[in-house]
Design a protein around this motif. Structure first.
Motif, PDB file in Angstrom:
ATOM      1  N   ASP A 104     -14.420 -44.610  -2.444  1.00  0.00           N
ATOM      2  CA  ASP A 104     -12.978 -44.557  -2.205  1.00  0.00           C
ATOM      3  C   ASP A 104     -12.593 -45.394  -1.004  1.00  0.00           C
ATOM      4  O   ASP A 104     -11.465 -45.812  -0.863  1.00  0.00           O
ATOM      5  CB  ASP A 104     -12.521 -43.115  -2.021  1.00  0.00           C
ATOM      6  CG  ASP A 104     -13.353 -42.377  -0.998  1.00  0.00           C
ATOM      7  OD1 ASP A 104     -12.896 -41.370  -0.480  1.00  0.00           O
ATOM      8  OD2 ASP A 104     -14.471 -42.855  -0.726  1.00  0.00           O
ATOM      9  N   ILE A 105     -13.573 -45.625  -0.150  1.00  0.00           N
ATOM     10  CA  ILE A 105     -13.280 -46.435   1.018  1.00  0.00           C
ATOM     11  C   ILE A 105     -13.049 -47.881   0.604  1.00  0.00           C
ATOM     12  O   ILE A 105     -12.098 -48.521   1.012  1.00  0.00           O
ATOM     13  CB  ILE A 105     -14.435 -46.336   2.031  1.00  0.00           C
ATOM     14  CG1 ILE A 105     -14.409 -44.949   2.665  1.00  0.00           C
ATOM     15  CG2 ILE A 105     -14.304 -47.397   3.078  1.00  0.00           C
ATOM     16  CD1 ILE A 105     -15.602 -44.636   3.483  1.00  0.00           C
ATOM     17  N   GLU A 106     -13.885 -48.344  -0.280  1.00  0.00           N
ATOM     18  CA  GLU A 106     -13.761 -49.724  -0.738  1.00  0.00           C
ATOM     19  C   GLU A 106     -12.380 -49.968  -1.313  1.00  0.00           C
ATOM     20  O   GLU A 106     -11.751 -50.979  -1.070  1.00  0.00           O
ATOM     21  CB  GLU A 106     -14.820 -49.997  -1.816  1.00  0.00           C
ATOM     22  CG  GLU A 106     -14.721 -51.389  -2.425  1.00  0.00           C
ATOM     23  CD  GLU A 106     -15.664 -52.365  -1.773  1.00  0.00           C
ATOM     24  OE1 GLU A 106     -16.504 -51.938  -0.987  1.00  0.00           O
ATOM     25  OE2 GLU A 106     -15.543 -53.567  -2.049  1.00  0.00           O
ATOM     26  N   SER A 107     -11.899 -49.006  -2.082  1.00  0.00           N
ATOM     27  CA  SER A 107     -10.617 -49.221  -2.718  1.00  0.00           C
ATOM     28  C   SER A 107      -9.474 -48.923  -1.767  1.00  0.00           C
ATOM     29  O   SER A 107      -8.330 -49.229  -2.049  1.00  0.00           O
ATOM     30  CB  SER A 107     -10.492 -48.341  -3.964  1.00  0.00           C
ATOM     31  OG  SER A 107     -10.532 -46.991  -3.557  1.00  0.00           O
ATOM     32  N   GLY A 108      -9.791 -48.313  -0.634  1.00  0.00           N
ATOM     33  CA  GLY A 108      -8.777 -48.117   0.377  1.00  0.00           C
ATOM     34  C   GLY A 108      -7.842 -46.967   0.099  1.00  0.00           C
ATOM     35  O   GLY A 108      -6.837 -46.804   0.763  1.00  0.00           O
ATOM     36  N   ARG A 109      -8.156 -46.171  -0.905  1.00  0.00           N
ATOM     37  CA  ARG A 109      -7.220 -45.097  -1.219  1.00  0.00           C
ATOM     38  C   ARG A 109      -7.567 -43.821  -0.475  1.00  0.00           C
ATOM     39  O   ARG A 109      -6.776 -42.940  -0.346  1.00  0.00           O
ATOM     40  CB  ARG A 109      -7.218 -44.833  -2.716  1.00  0.00           C
ATOM     41  CG  ARG A 109      -6.284 -45.823  -3.356  1.00  0.00           C
ATOM     42  CD  ARG A 109      -6.595 -45.968  -4.800  1.00  0.00           C
ATOM     43  NE  ARG A 109      -6.519 -47.382  -5.107  1.00  0.00           N
ATOM     44  CZ  ARG A 109      -6.831 -47.882  -6.271  1.00  0.00           C
ATOM     45  NH1 ARG A 109      -7.254 -47.108  -7.226  1.00  0.00           N
ATOM     46  NH2 ARG A 109      -6.729 -49.161  -6.484  1.00  0.00           N
ATOM     47  N   GLY A 110      -8.818 -43.832  -0.021  1.00  0.00           N
ATOM     48  CA  GLY A 110      -9.298 -42.807   0.858  1.00  0.00           C
ATOM     49  C   GLY A 110      -8.781 -41.406   0.633  1.00  0.00           C
ATOM     50  O   GLY A 110      -8.940 -40.837  -0.420  1.00  0.00           O
ATOM     51  N   LYS A 111      -8.148 -40.888   1.640  1.00  0.00           N
ATOM     52  CA  LYS A 111      -7.842 -39.474   1.668  1.00  0.00           C
ATOM     53  C   LYS A 111      -6.543 -39.121   0.955  1.00  0.00           C
ATOM     54  O   LYS A 111      -6.125 -37.994   0.990  1.00  0.00           O
ATOM     55  CB  LYS A 111      -7.744 -39.026   3.132  1.00  0.00           C
ATOM     56  CG  LYS A 111      -8.979 -39.341   3.929  1.00  0.00           C
ATOM     57  CD  LYS A 111      -9.844 -38.127   4.088  1.00  0.00           C
ATOM     58  CE  LYS A 111     -11.290 -38.509   4.251  1.00  0.00           C
ATOM     59  NZ  LYS A 111     -11.893 -38.379   5.491  1.00  0.00           N
ATOM     60  N   ARG A 112      -5.863 -40.120   0.448  1.00  0.00           N
ATOM     61  CA  ARG A 112      -4.577 -39.804  -0.141  1.00  0.00           C
ATOM     62  C   ARG A 112      -4.514 -40.159  -1.612  1.00  0.00           C
ATOM     63  O   ARG A 112      -3.873 -41.118  -2.010  1.00  0.00           O
ATOM     64  CB  ARG A 112      -3.471 -40.543   0.600  1.00  0.00           C
ATOM     65  CG  ARG A 112      -3.102 -39.850   1.903  1.00  0.00           C
ATOM     66  CD  ARG A 112      -2.060 -40.637   2.631  1.00  0.00           C
ATOM     67  NE  ARG A 112      -2.567 -41.958   2.982  1.00  0.00           N
ATOM     68  CZ  ARG A 112      -1.811 -42.909   3.488  1.00  0.00           C
ATOM     69  NH1 ARG A 112      -0.546 -42.720   3.661  1.00  0.00           N
ATOM     70  NH2 ARG A 112      -2.335 -44.077   3.791  1.00  0.00           N
ATOM     71  N   PRO A 113      -5.244 -39.420  -2.438  1.00  0.00           N
ATOM     72  CA  PRO A 113      -5.207 -39.721  -3.856  1.00  0.00           C
ATOM     73  C   PRO A 113      -3.821 -39.419  -4.410  1.00  0.00           C
ATOM     74  O   PRO A 113      -3.092 -38.608  -3.857  1.00  0.00           O
ATOM     75  CB  PRO A 113      -6.258 -38.788  -4.450  1.00  0.00           C
ATOM     76  CG  PRO A 113      -6.362 -37.679  -3.474  1.00  0.00           C
ATOM     77  CD  PRO A 113      -6.070 -38.262  -2.137  1.00  0.00           C
ATOM     78  N   ARG A 114      -3.506 -40.090  -5.519  1.00  0.00           N
ATOM     79  CA  ARG A 114      -2.154 -40.039  -6.041  1.00  0.00           C
ATOM     80  C   ARG A 114      -1.774 -38.648  -6.532  1.00  0.00           C
ATOM     81  O   ARG A 114      -0.630 -38.288  -6.544  1.00  0.00           O
ATOM     82  CB  ARG A 114      -2.038 -41.032  -7.190  1.00  0.00           C
ATOM     83  CG  ARG A 114      -0.644 -41.208  -7.707  1.00  0.00           C
ATOM     84  CD  ARG A 114      -0.538 -42.543  -8.387  1.00  0.00           C
ATOM     85  NE  ARG A 114      -1.649 -42.716  -9.304  1.00  0.00           N
ATOM     86  CZ  ARG A 114      -1.478 -43.102 -10.552  1.00  0.00           C
ATOM     87  NH1 ARG A 114      -0.285 -43.309 -11.011  1.00  0.00           N
ATOM     88  NH2 ARG A 114      -2.507 -43.280 -11.339  1.00  0.00           N
ATOM     89  N   ARG A 115      -2.791 -37.865  -6.930  1.00  0.00           N
ATOM     90  CA  ARG A 115      -2.435 -36.592  -7.550  1.00  0.00           C
ATOM     91  C   ARG A 115      -1.810 -35.628  -6.561  1.00  0.00           C
ATOM     92  O   ARG A 115      -1.096 -34.723  -6.922  1.00  0.00           O
ATOM     93  CB  ARG A 115      -3.667 -35.987  -8.206  1.00  0.00           C
ATOM     94  CG  ARG A 115      -4.484 -35.091  -7.308  1.00  0.00           C
ATOM     95  CD  ARG A 115      -5.858 -34.900  -7.855  1.00  0.00           C
ATOM     96  NE  ARG A 115      -6.807 -35.093  -6.802  1.00  0.00           N
ATOM     97  CZ  ARG A 115      -7.485 -34.090  -6.233  1.00  0.00           C
ATOM     98  NH1 ARG A 115      -7.323 -32.876  -6.644  1.00  0.00           N
ATOM     99  NH2 ARG A 115      -8.313 -34.333  -5.261  1.00  0.00           N
ATOM    100  N   PHE A 160      -9.760 -46.107   7.871  1.00  0.00           N
ATOM    101  CA  PHE A 160      -8.785 -45.472   6.983  1.00  0.00           C
ATOM    102  C   PHE A 160      -8.776 -43.985   7.246  1.00  0.00           C
ATOM    103  O   PHE A 160      -9.801 -43.322   7.050  1.00  0.00           O
ATOM    104  CB  PHE A 160      -9.172 -45.660   5.505  1.00  0.00           C
ATOM    105  CG  PHE A 160      -8.875 -47.015   4.953  1.00  0.00           C
ATOM    106  CD1 PHE A 160      -7.569 -47.471   4.815  1.00  0.00           C
ATOM    107  CD2 PHE A 160      -9.909 -47.839   4.526  1.00  0.00           C
ATOM    108  CE1 PHE A 160      -7.308 -48.712   4.278  1.00  0.00           C
ATOM    109  CE2 PHE A 160      -9.651 -49.078   3.986  1.00  0.00           C
ATOM    110  CZ  PHE A 160      -8.347 -49.517   3.869  1.00  0.00           C
ATOM    111  N   THR A 203     -12.720 -54.827   1.274  1.00  0.00           N
ATOM    112  CA  THR A 203     -11.861 -54.533   2.424  1.00  0.00           C
ATOM    113  C   THR A 203     -11.772 -55.754   3.329  1.00  0.00           C
ATOM    114  O   THR A 203     -10.700 -56.114   3.813  1.00  0.00           O
ATOM    115  CB  THR A 203     -12.416 -53.324   3.191  1.00  0.00           C
ATOM    116  OG1 THR A 203     -12.657 -52.273   2.267  1.00  0.00           O
ATOM    117  CG2 THR A 203     -11.433 -52.841   4.235  1.00  0.00           C
ATOM    118  N   TYR A 205      -4.467 -55.580   4.242  1.00  0.00           N
ATOM    119  CA  TYR A 205      -4.644 -54.514   5.223  1.00  0.00           C
ATOM    120  C   TYR A 205      -4.579 -55.111   6.626  1.00  0.00           C
ATOM    121  O   TYR A 205      -5.024 -56.231   6.851  1.00  0.00           O
ATOM    122  CB  TYR A 205      -6.030 -53.862   5.090  1.00  0.00           C
ATOM    123  CG  TYR A 205      -6.315 -53.188   3.783  1.00  0.00           C
ATOM    124  CD1 TYR A 205      -5.319 -52.511   3.080  1.00  0.00           C
ATOM    125  CD2 TYR A 205      -7.612 -53.198   3.262  1.00  0.00           C
ATOM    126  CE1 TYR A 205      -5.614 -51.877   1.889  1.00  0.00           C
ATOM    127  CE2 TYR A 205      -7.903 -52.562   2.073  1.00  0.00           C
ATOM    128  CZ  TYR A 205      -6.901 -51.909   1.390  1.00  0.00           C
ATOM    129  OH  TYR A 205      -7.192 -51.285   0.216  1.00  0.00           O
TER     130      TYR A 205
END
Lengths: 326, 528
Positions: free
Chosen positions: A4-15, B38, B69, B78
């Motif tokens: 999830d870090i790579e995609s940068g969405r990290g801690k805030r998933p859309r759901r 992040f 990234t 970013y």
């Protein structure tokens, strides 16, 4: 190594829409509170409650007829025309002396038939659903005109039939009872049966759904048939409520129903058109309009409010989805 | 580093000088101390590397190592944490301004290329740089055409610029994207960043593309090249920077490395890729058979796969190899011939009947054919069979979660959260989800089309070991792949396709080069 870090969405998933998921409910409650304070004599009355619920039941039914095809990734622009068609059939047959129960059954069968025809055109003839159902709307409009000959049908409507549209059950308008039953059944189908999940999967990616072994053609056909049935139920309910049949009855329902379905897709299950969200959307809009009307706003407030609310809600949902992603 | 070190076809031999002279030559791109956090998680730590003018610099690392990234920071998507600096040809880049990198002479070719499929090469190039117009706003098509042809010619491509790009091969499309990045109507860029340009390319097309990349570096442009494919890294790059867990492990001339040492640097462990012993599983009954199968390219294909056996299909693009899995799995309807799954004859074009007969299919191009977008990871795992999730007729969220979680655990899908939208996972993890969906059906035969396309080395090894485990239990597998390496590692037998026909069979143990040679050599024979 976390992906999830790579995609940068990290801690805030859309759901995790949090508030946004139920924002419609909060706004609805806010509107009710606001109008109740502003118009304490006219707004917070059972009279208002009953009229809002009753007035919107048919719109809700048409919007629910749209939930299924939109979930499956197709358009059914013919729902309003189907409503008009089954309405005039139910009324016309009675005016010709046919028993109301049979008239209703024939009207419902006409909805199924139109759904089957839509399915054949889209699945077998590979016509885009938008175009196919647009054409079907036009054909049905011609059919409605032929049946009514351009004149309202007002004679020969059974007393019991109109009673079924105008009566109440324990103080609740019967139209609302019908809506509740249909919505409950459809909600179960969409959320708790494989068929419902197959609708959504087909809408999500028809090619992937097909390759995973789902019968996408059949699922698409079911969506049209279900939509046709629901639209004809709306037609029959409206016929009973009006106690007359006109070739002008159907078409005005198209845009509000689409608005409600799309606005509903921002609620309860954001990103997906869904039954409960659609109900919230219709009644949220109706409450706002009713309050403004009681406060003395001119009649055009209805369309204006609906349009602004739809665009604002979908834009806000798109914004929060974008935020959740970046 | 001068242009003279990049003669013609052979990649320049990098020397210790590349590193040594770095201080005296102004680098085309200099990245110093780049970090990114992040939501409190540090994903990049003190990234530093430089790309010299005319150098091809490869950036490698497993999925999640921080390559994307880094690229996104360079592209201005970013903002990095404070303290990092990027200079392009000696000018400091304002990293908070998304348009700064383009203005400074950094150009990007992203993996999805960003072309408009329905438009032709002229339009796609003009969309990047504006149309050449006369009065009143009339597009000068003749000059647009000439410019497009010239731009592509410089890259060594001769393409009909009036054809929609959707009709072109992938390497031709990539060339158009590169030509657009070079944009003749603007200044020559200092650095072109190629983000996995070859992830979906067959080997022959990779060569064409490699030649055009060499032309870039010969023109003094620095190339930053992100890739999963070691062959290309060794073939093209002068130096390699290896990322692992968001840190630079090393930057070295490629000549100092070999395949094994690069894998070790990337993964931090020794990965015995080529020499995994083939488990000697017992052959059982035939689970998949085709006879006289004819498709658009495929001619009279007879194939059998037995339980406990892995059969590979090799071939270059256009050999019919791409069609085999789709014909077998019912995606395409064959013109004639039949497919028999576990003794049952399957009607043409019916993936549902294939599934009912015990076949699972993992299609190529996961984005268009594999994942169900707008759905969660768990929903993607279970969608092919919802029956076990019912209690008293209704689907239960709890059963779905438990079922999906077990598969997420088993295939090591990360992050371990079935509720996430499928789109938020990396490519390798999405592929694991699609594989989980297929294996969950407990198939008797599994058809895989490019199963590890765009998947990093670590995930590839995991995916293959899961397939191997299922094979040991009697699963029959048909795997169609453009990667000879993959076929050599996975298969008991390989069928080589040339010009739509099965021309040769090979049996394990096979060398990677043998398979590649067979697919190419036979082409020469076929055309001779």
């Amino acid at each position: 190594m976390t992906t999830d870090i790579e995609s940068g969405r990290g801690k805030r998933p859309r759901r995790s829409f949090g508030l946004a998921r139920y924002s419609g409910l909060y706004i609805w409650a806010l509107l009710i509170a606001l109008f109740a304070v502003w118009l304490p004599d006219t707004f917070p009355t059972t009279q208002t409650l009953r009229s809002v619920a009753d007035d919107q039941a048919v719109t809700c039914l048409v919007a629910l007829a749209l939930v299924v095809p939109i979930a499956a990734g197709i358009f059914d622009l013919s729902v309003a025309a189907q409503l008009g068609f089954s309405l005039v059939i139910a009324v016309y047959l009675q005016s010709q002396g046919i028993h109301p129960v049979i008239s209703v059954l024939v009207a419902l069968a006409s909805g199924l038939l139109v759904g089957v025809l839509n399915a054949i055109v889209v699945v077998k003839l590979s016509v885009d659903s938008f175009i196919a159902t647009l054409g079907m709307s036009s054909i049905l409009a011609a059919g409605v005109y032929t049946v009514t000959d351009g004149q309202p049908i007002v004679n020969g409507i059974s007393e019991g039939f109109t009673q079924a549209g105008r009566g109440t059950l324990l103080g609740v308008p019967l139209t609302v009872v019908y809506l509740a039953v249909v919505a409950a059944v459809l909600w179960y189908v969409m959320e708790y049966t494989p068929l419902g999940r197959h609708f959504y999967a087909t809408g999500g990616n028809p090619q992937a759904a097909r390759l995973t072994g789902l019968r996408v053609d059949r699922i698409t056909a079911y969506a049209f048939i279900l939509s046709g049935l629901l639209a004809s139920i709306a037609g029959v309910v409206l016929a009973a409520k009006l106690g007359s049949g006109s070739h002008l009855a159907g078409p005005p329902y198209l845009l509000p129903a689409f608005s409600a379905a799309f606005l509903g897709a921002t609620q309860i299950k954001p990103g997906r058109v869904n039954v409960l969200g659609t109900l919230v959307a219709v009644y949220l809009l109706a409450t706002g309009v009713k309050g403004l009307q009681l406060a003395g706003a001119p009649p055009e407030i209805n369309d204006l409010f609906n349009g602004v609310a739809l665009i604002a809600a979908v834009a806000l949902a798109a914004r929060s989805a974008r935020r959740a992603r970046s | 580093m001068s242009d003279s070190q990049h003669p013609g076809a052979e990649a320049a031999v990098p020397t210790a000088a590349s590193a040594g002279v770095a201080s005296s030559v102004v680098p085309a791109l200099d990245v110093v101390g780049l970090s990114k956090t992040f939501d409190g998680t540090q994903v990049l730590t003190d990234i530093r590397f430089d790309v010299l003018p005319g150098e091809v610099h490869a950036l490698v690392g497993e999925n999640g190592s921080g390559k994307s990234t880094t690229v996104k920071i360079l592209a201005g998507v970013y903002d990095p944490d404070d303290g990092g600096a990027v200079t392009v040809a000696g000018t400091a880049l304002d990293l908070s301004d998304p348009s700064a990198s383009d203005a400074a002479g950094l150009r990007f070719v992203h993996q999805d290329l960003g072309l408009v499929a329905a438009l032709d090469a002229r339009d796609n190039l003009a969309l990047g740089q504006g149309y050449d117009t006369g009065w009143p706003w009339r597009i000068r098509w003749r000059s647009e055409g000439a410019a497009a042809r010239e731009a592509l010619d410089r890259l060594g491509y001769d393409i009909d610029v009036t054809q929609p790009v959707s009709t072109l091969s992938i390497s031709e499309r990539t060339a158009i994207a590169i030509a657009r990045a070079l944009s003749p109507r603007r200044e020559t860029p200092a650095v072109v960043v190629l983000d996995e340009p070859t992830a979906n390319l067959p080997e022959s097309e990779v060569r064409r593309l490699a030649a055009s990349i060499r032309r870039l570096s010969a023109a003094g442009i620095g190339v930053l090249f992100i890739s999963h494919h070691f062959e290309e890294v060794f073939d093209l790059a002068d130096r390699v920077t290896v990322l692992r867990d968001g840190k630079v492990v090393t930057t070295r001339p490629v000549a100092e490395l070999d395949h094994g040492s690069l894998v070790e640097l990337m993964t931090g462990r020794t990965l015995d890729v080529d020499h995994v012993a083939q488990p000697q599983s017992e052959l059982r009954d035939v689970v998949l058979a085709t006879s006289g199968l004819n498709g658009a390219v495929v001619r009279d294909l007879d194939l059998t796969v037995a339980g406990g056996e892995v059969v590979g299909v090799a071939g270059i693009t256009g050999s019919g190899r791409e069609e085999v899995a789709r014909l077998v799995a019912g995606d395409l309807s064959p013109e004639s011939g039949e497919v028999v799954v576990a003794g049952r004859r399957i009607a043409a074009g019916r993936p549902d009947l294939c599934k009912a007969a015990g076949m699972s299919y993992v299609p190529a191009e996961r984005k268009t054919n594999g994942i169900v977008t707008g759905h969660s990871v768990a929903e993607n795992v279970v969608i092919a069979d919802l029956r076990p999730l019912r209690r008293r007729g209704a689907l239960r969220a709890r059963l779905q979660r438990r079922d999906a979680d077990a598969w997420i655990e088993r295939l090591d899908v990360r992050p371990r959260d079935g509720g996430l939208p499928i789109e938020s996972l990396s490519g390798g993890n999405q592929q694991k989800v699609v594989l989980a969906r297929a294996l969950r059906l407990s198939p008797t035969v599994l058809v895989l089309d490019e199963p590890t396309q765009g998947v990093d080395v670590g995930a590839q090894a995991q995916i293959r070991s899961h397939i191997r485990a299922a094979v040991a239990e009697g699963l029959g597998v048909l795997v169609c792949s453009s990667s000879s390496e993959e076929l050599a590692e996975m298969c008991d037998r390989v069928v080589v396709m040339v010009g739509g026909r099965r021309v040769r069979d090979m049996v394990a143990p096979m060398e990677v080069d043998e398979i590649t040679a067979a697919t190419l050599q036979s082409v020469a024979e076929g055309t001779a």
